[in-house]
Design an enzyme around this catalytic site. Structure first.
Site, PDB file in Angstrom:
ATOM      1  N   ARG A  43       0.425  -0.741  -0.309  1.00 38.55           N
ATOM      2  CA  ARG A  43       0.319   0.075   0.033  1.00 38.55           C
ATOM      3  C   ARG A  43       0.862   1.192   0.038  1.00 38.55           C
ATOM      4  O   ARG A  43       0.444   2.671   0.572  1.00 38.55           O
ATOM      5  CB  ARG A  43      -1.145   0.137   1.069  1.00 38.55           C
ATOM      6  CG  ARG A  43      -1.753  -0.605   0.899  1.00 38.55           C
ATOM      7  CD  ARG A  43      -3.216  -1.183   2.581  1.00 38.55           C
ATOM      8  NE  ARG A  43      -4.088  -2.488   2.090  1.00 38.55           N
ATOM      9  CZ  ARG A  43      -4.101  -3.214   2.465  1.00 38.55           C
ATOM     10  NH1 ARG A  43      -2.941  -3.373   3.789  1.00 38.55           N
ATOM     11  NH2 ARG A  43      -4.851  -4.119   3.010  1.00 38.55           N
ATOM     12  N   LYS A  92       2.500  11.776 -11.051  1.00 38.47           N
ATOM     13  CA  LYS A  92       0.915  10.256 -11.737  1.00 38.47           C
ATOM     14  C   LYS A  92       2.042   9.289 -12.779  1.00 38.47           C
ATOM     15  O   LYS A  92       3.073   9.541 -13.430  1.00 38.47           O
ATOM     16  CB  LYS A  92       0.719  10.468 -12.947  1.00 38.47           C
ATOM     17  CG  LYS A  92       0.548  12.561 -13.212  1.00 38.47           C
ATOM     18  CD  LYS A  92      -0.139  13.215 -13.891  1.00 38.47           C
ATOM     19  CE  LYS A  92      -1.431  11.881 -14.975  1.00 38.47           C
ATOM     20  NZ  LYS A  92      -2.163  12.855 -15.746  1.00 38.47           N
ATOM     21  N   GLU A 112       8.575  17.760 -24.869  1.00 36.60           N
ATOM     22  CA  GLU A 112       8.387  18.289 -24.027  1.00 36.60           C
ATOM     23  C   GLU A 112       8.481  19.896 -23.704  1.00 36.60           C
ATOM     24  O   GLU A 112       7.778  20.634 -22.742  1.00 36.60           O
ATOM     25  CB  GLU A 112       7.771  16.708 -22.713  1.00 36.60           C
ATOM     26  CG  GLU A 112       7.078  16.318 -23.592  1.00 36.60           C
ATOM     27  CD  GLU A 112       6.152  16.215 -22.755  1.00 36.60           C
ATOM     28  OE1 GLU A 112       5.583  16.867 -22.562  1.00 36.60           O
ATOM     29  OE2 GLU A 112       4.356  15.271 -22.674  1.00 36.60           O
ATOM     30  N   LYS A 116       6.750  22.150 -15.306  1.00 38.19           N
ATOM     31  CA  LYS A 116       5.414  21.616 -14.408  1.00 38.19           C
ATOM     32  C   LYS A 116       5.229  21.441 -13.056  1.00 38.19           C
ATOM     33  O   LYS A 116       4.272  20.889 -12.501  1.00 38.19           O
ATOM     34  CB  LYS A 116       6.254  20.524 -14.763  1.00 38.19           C
ATOM     35  CG  LYS A 116       5.282  19.270 -14.128  1.00 38.19           C
ATOM     36  CD  LYS A 116       5.622  17.576 -15.081  1.00 38.19           C
ATOM     37  CE  LYS A 116       4.251  16.679 -15.113  1.00 38.19           C
ATOM     38  NZ  LYS A 116       4.307  15.283 -15.661  1.00 38.19           N
ATOM     39  N   GLU A 159      -4.700  16.566 -10.410  1.00 35.87           N
ATOM     40  CA  GLU A 159      -5.661  16.961 -11.831  1.00 35.87           C
ATOM     41  C   GLU A 159      -7.148  17.535 -12.211  1.00 35.87           C
ATOM     42  O   GLU A 159      -7.639  16.740 -13.036  1.00 35.87           O
ATOM     43  CB  GLU A 159      -4.581  15.468 -12.404  1.00 35.87           C
ATOM     44  CG  GLU A 159      -5.214  15.728 -14.421  1.00 35.87           C
ATOM     45  CD  GLU A 159      -4.689  15.162 -14.886  1.00 35.87           C
ATOM     46  OE1 GLU A 159      -5.111  14.018 -14.372  1.00 35.87           O
ATOM     47  OE2 GLU A 159      -3.697  15.082 -15.938  1.00 35.87           O
ATOM     48  N   ARG A 192      -3.741  21.639 -14.049  1.00 37.92           N
ATOM     49  CA  ARG A 192      -3.160  20.278 -14.654  1.00 37.92           C
ATOM     50  C   ARG A 192      -3.395  20.533 -16.020  1.00 37.92           C
ATOM     51  O   ARG A 192      -2.210  19.881 -16.912  1.00 37.92           O
ATOM     52  CB  ARG A 192      -3.166  19.867 -13.747  1.00 37.92           C
ATOM     53  CG  ARG A 192      -1.569  18.699 -13.700  1.00 37.92           C
ATOM     54  CD  ARG A 192      -1.821  17.851 -12.955  1.00 37.92           C
ATOM     55  NE  ARG A 192      -0.639  16.501 -12.663  1.00 37.92           N
ATOM     56  CZ  ARG A 192      -0.063  15.986 -12.304  1.00 37.92           C
ATOM     57  NH1 ARG A 192      -0.261  16.496 -11.012  1.00 37.92           N
ATOM     58  NH2 ARG A 192       0.586  14.816 -12.195  1.00 37.92           N
ATOM     59  N   ASN A 219      -1.613  18.889 -21.034  1.00 39.10           N
ATOM     60  CA  ASN A 219      -1.672  18.608 -21.970  1.00 39.10           C
ATOM     61  C   ASN A 219      -1.875  19.584 -23.603  1.00 39.10           C
ATOM     62  O   ASN A 219      -2.009  18.810 -24.806  1.00 39.10           O
ATOM     63  CB  ASN A 219      -3.347  17.624 -22.320  1.00 39.10           C
ATOM     64  CG  ASN A 219      -3.510  17.028 -20.340  1.00 39.10           C
ATOM     65  OD1 ASN A 219      -2.389  16.409 -20.760  1.00 39.10           O
ATOM     66  ND2 ASN A 219      -4.412  17.009 -20.314  1.00 39.10           N
ATOM     67  N   HIS A 244      -1.493  17.362 -26.630  1.00 39.78           N
ATOM     68  CA  HIS A 244      -1.155  16.033 -26.565  1.00 39.78           C
ATOM     69  C   HIS A 244      -3.528  15.505 -26.841  1.00 39.78           C
ATOM     70  O   HIS A 244      -3.032  14.129 -26.842  1.00 39.78           O
ATOM     71  CB  HIS A 244      -1.492  15.702 -24.736  1.00 39.78           C
ATOM     72  CG  HIS A 244       0.038  15.220 -24.445  1.00 39.78           C
ATOM     73  ND1 HIS A 244       0.700  17.246 -24.631  1.00 39.78           N
ATOM     74  CD2 HIS A 244       0.629  14.489 -23.839  1.00 39.78           C
ATOM     75  CE1 HIS A 244       2.324  16.407 -23.562  1.00 39.78           C
ATOM     76  NE2 HIS A 244       1.450  15.486 -23.348  1.00 39.78           N
ATOM     77  N   HIS A 287      -1.947  12.169 -28.537  1.00 35.68           N
ATOM     78  CA  HIS A 287      -2.356  10.321 -28.671  1.00 35.68           C
ATOM     79  C   HIS A 287      -3.025  10.060 -29.076  1.00 35.68           C
ATOM     80  O   HIS A 287      -2.196   9.058 -29.238  1.00 35.68           O
ATOM     81  CB  HIS A 287      -3.105  10.605 -27.286  1.00 35.68           C
ATOM     82  CG  HIS A 287      -2.166  11.066 -25.858  1.00 35.68           C
ATOM     83  ND1 HIS A 287      -2.756  11.477 -24.815  1.00 35.68           N
ATOM     84  CD2 HIS A 287      -0.921  10.612 -25.679  1.00 35.68           C
ATOM     85  CE1 HIS A 287      -1.497  11.916 -23.719  1.00 35.68           C
ATOM     86  NE2 HIS A 287      -0.253  11.565 -23.836  1.00 35.68           N
ATOM     87  N   HIS A 311       6.727   9.903 -28.279  1.00 37.00           N
ATOM     88  CA  HIS A 311       6.165  10.718 -28.360  1.00 37.00           C
ATOM     89  C   HIS A 311       5.771  11.933 -28.238  1.00 37.00           C
ATOM     90  O   HIS A 311       5.209  13.020 -28.524  1.00 37.00           O
ATOM     91  CB  HIS A 311       5.703  10.349 -26.941  1.00 37.00           C
ATOM     92  CG  HIS A 311       4.953  10.927 -25.811  1.00 37.00           C
ATOM     93  ND1 HIS A 311       3.833  11.019 -25.369  1.00 37.00           N
ATOM     94  CD2 HIS A 311       4.937  12.538 -24.315  1.00 37.00           C
ATOM     95  CE1 HIS A 311       2.979  11.512 -24.649  1.00 37.00           C
ATOM     96  NE2 HIS A 311       3.943  13.123 -24.391  1.00 37.00           N
TER      97      HIS A 311
END
Lengths: 367, 367
Positions: A123, A144, A186, A228, A238, A242, A246, A249, A253, A266
Site C-alpha cells: 500500500r 503520476k 516536452e 511543471k 488534476e 493541470r 496537455n 496531447h 495521443h 511521444h
C-alpha cells in the site's frame, strides 16, 4: 548542480539536476533519511541497466544499503500488469518491507512502472526517480504513475510523489538523436504553456541542446521541470489547471495510437499536436503569428509539424474520442493565447478538429 | 438506521447502518452528489449478486444512474491481479470515466478487490462500500484495499477511502452460521482493544447477535465500526496506533496461512490469536483473569480458543515470521492490559511465542 523543490506541502520533494549524481546516490539517500535497515529495489530496463545500474548499486552499498534489482525489457510493453507482477515478485523475494524504497532508473516507462510498484507495494513505500532520458523530465514531476491496460494506456495507476528525483545529465549523452529531439519537445511545451522567456531561450539554444551541452541541458531541464512543478503544485490531482500540461496531447495521443506507438515518438506526436493547437487558435481568431512562431520553434529542433497524408482523418478523430481525457463527452483542448500562455477550451466541435487535420495535412485552407 | 462518521478531514465519510438500505442506494448516491453523467460499476460475487445486485441496479437506475456490473467468483482467489484486470476490463468497456463510482457489493474479498480497482482506475475514482457480511464491518472502515500476490496476502494495494458505506443488515440474514461467528469475532475484538463497556455488551448479547437480531446487529456493527473509525482517524496510514487493530492477528494470520486458508475462517483464527495474546499477557505478569475473561467471552460465541494439536509449532512460528507485519526483524504483538485496553509490545521473543503455542495446545503449563 541545480536543485528545484516541487512544493506539495507534506509531500514536497527536491529534484537535483546536474553531472555525476548517480555515483552519489547513497549520499543523497542518507541525506533524505531513507532507512538503511530495509532493502532498496532498483527497477531498470535492459538498455539502461548495463550502463548505470552498477554505479547506483555501488554507491548505495557504500552508504550501507542492501539492494535488489529488477531489470525489465525496454519499451512500452513493460508497462503491463504482467511485468508489474514480476517486479512485485522481485520486491517480495528481495525482502522489501514498508520502510523500503523503490528506485526507477530509466526513462518514462521505467518511471511509470516502478512508480506504480512503489505506490502499491504494501500500500505504498518510498519512491526515488533517476531519469535517464530528456522526456522523463516531464514524467518525473507530478507523481503520476501507471501501467497500461490492453484496451487503453495509463488506465491503472496512482498519484505517488517521489522522495526525490536524481537527474544525472551524464546519462543523457548516449541518447539516440531521435529520442533527444522527442524529449526536447516536452521541454519546449513547458515554455509554450507558461514561460515566454524560457520558450525563446529554447529557440535560441536549440543547437546547444541538440548537441547535449551539459550546461544547457541542466538549465533547460531545470526550467522545464520548474514549469511543471508550478502547475502540479497548484493542482496535484488534476482537477483543473493541470490540464494545460496537455497542450498538443489531444491530437498527439490520437496520432500515437493510430500509428501503433511505432510511427511517432511521444515528443514527435505532441509536436504535431502543438502545431495543430496553434492552428486551431488561429482558426478561432488569434493572430496568425502564434502558429508561425510555434511551428518555427519546433522546426528548429527538427520536430514535425504536419500530419502525414497517409493517416486517415476519421481514424484520428475516432482515436481522439476514445482517449480518456474526454469526460462527459466534452472535447477539451488546450490552445495558445500567445507564446508562454494557453487557455483551456471545452467547446471544440468535431468539425473544427476535422478542419485542422486537413490543414495540417496541407489539404485545407490555412486561415 | 444509525449513521457514523469516519473523521478523516477532507476524506471523511459516513457509514449508514440499518435495514432496507440497498433499495435506497440511488437516493444515497444523489445525496452524496455522485454524478449521474458517468457510469457506475458494481462489483459483486457469484453468491451475492443473485440475491442483491438487481435491487441495487434498480435503485440506481431509478435515480438516473447508468450501471454496469462485474461479478467475480466467490472466495479469496478473486483477490488476484488476474481478476483485478478482468474488473478493469469491465470498467473500460463500460465506459467509466474519472467521475465514475465503483461499488463493492459483498464481503471483504469484494471490498478489497473493488476498492483497489477504485483506487487505481484512471488513478482513482469514487468508491462506495455495500458490505454483506459481518466480517466486512471491519474491512469497510479504514480505506485499506488490496489484492494478493501469489507469494503473500494483501501485498498490492492502496489506502483509498470510500465516499460512503451502506451497511444493510437485511443482507446478513442469509449468512451461514460459521460466517456469523467468524464475523462477530472482529466485533468482539473492537470491544477488547478499546471499549470495555462494548466488550461486555457483546458478552451479554451473544445470543441475540448469533440469532441475527436486526436491532442488536445494528447496534453492534455501529459500535464495532465506531471503534475502528476512532483508531483509523488518528492514524490513517498505519504509522502507529492502528497496530492495535491487529490484536490476535499475529498468530491468527499464521494459523490461517498454514491451514491453507481452509481450516480456519479469519475470525476463528484471530479468536485463537486473541486467546494467545491474553495468555502471553498473563505469562508476562498480568492477572490471570484477563485470559479467563477473554476466552469465556469468545466461548460464548462458539469461537475457538485453543490450537489444534496436529498443527506443527515451528510451522506456525515460520509462517508468523513471514508475515508482512514484521519490519526490521522486530516481532510486534498486541497484548491486553485489561478488557477494553491493549498495549503494543515490540520485544517479544520467539521462546515466549513457542511457549504460548504449547499452552494453547494444552501441552505447556499455564502460568
Amino acid at each position: 548542480m541545480r536543485t528545484l523543490t516541487v512544493d506539495l506541502g507534506d509531500r514536497s520533494y527536491p529534484i537535483y539536476i546536474g553531472e555525476g549524481l548517480l555515483s552519489k546516490s547513497g549520499e543523497y539517500f542518507l541525506q533524505h533519511q531513507l532507512t538503511t535497515k530495509s532493502p532498496v529495489l532498483i527497477v531498470s530496463d535492459e538498455n539502461i541497466a548495463p550502463k548505470y545500474l552498477q554505479t547506483v548499486v555501488d554507491s548505495l552499498q557504500a552508504s550501507g544499503y542492501q539492494t535488489v534489482s529488477s531489470v525489465v525489457k525496454a519499451g512500452e510493453k513493460s508497462k503491463s500488469l504482467d511485468v508489474f507482477e514480476e517486479v512485485m515478485t522481485a520486491a517480495i523475494e528481495g525482502g522489501l518491507d514498508r520502510k523500503s524504497t523503490v528506485v526507477a532508473l530509466g526513462g518514462g516507462v521505467v518511471g511509470d512502472l516502478a512508480g506504480f510498484v512503489a505506490a502499491s507495494f504494501m500500500r505504498g513505500v518510498h519512491f526515488v526517480q533517476m531519469p535517464t532520458t530528456i522526456l522523463a523530465h516531464d514524467s518525473s514531476v507530478g507523481g503520476k504513475v501507471a501501467v497500461n491496460h490492453r484496451l487503453a494506456k495509463n488506465m491503472i495507476g496512482a498519484f505517488h510523489q517521489p522522495a526525490m528525483v536524481l537527474y544525472d545529465v551524464d546519462t543523457l549523452q548516449s541518447l539516440p538523436e531521435r529520442d533527444v529531439r522527442s524529449g526536447l519537445s516536452e521541454m519546449i511545451k513547458h515554455g509554450l504553456i507558461w514561460d515566454e522567456q524560457f520558450a525563446y531561450w529554447c529557440r535560441d539554444n536549440a543547437d546547444r541542446l541538440l548537441a547535449l551541452d551539459r550546461e544547457a541541458l541542466t538549465y533547460g531541464l531545470t526550467e522545464g521541470c520548474s514549469v511543471k512543478a508550478k502547475v502540479v503544485s497548484s493542482d496535484e490531482t488534476e482537477q483543473g489547471l493541470r490540464a494545460i500540461l496537455n497542450l498538443g496531447h489531444t491530437i498527439g495521443h490520437a496520432l500515437e495510437a493510430i500509428g501503433g506507438y511505432g510511427e511517432f515518438l511521444h515528443g514527435e506526436a505532441i509536436s504535431i499536436g502543438m502545431a495543430a493547437a496553434a492552428q486551431l487558435a488561429v482558426n478561432r481568431g488569434r493572430d496568425r503569428s502564434i502558429y508561425e512562431e510555434t511551428t518555427a520553434l519546433l522546426a528548429k529542433f527538427g520536430l514535425p509539424t504536419t500530419i502525414p497524408g497517409h493517416l486517415n482523418d476519421e481514424e484520428i478523430i475516432s482515436a481522439m474520442l476514445h482517449d480518456k481525457k474526454f469526460k462527459e463527452n466534452q472535447i477539451v483542448f488546450i490552445l495558445p493565447v500567445r507564446i508562454g500562455e494557453v487557455e483551456i477550451v471545452s467547446d471544440m466541435t468535431l468539425d473544427e478538429v476535422r478542419q485542422v487535420i486537413k490543414q495540417l495535412k496541407g489539404e485545407g485552407q490555412h486561415v
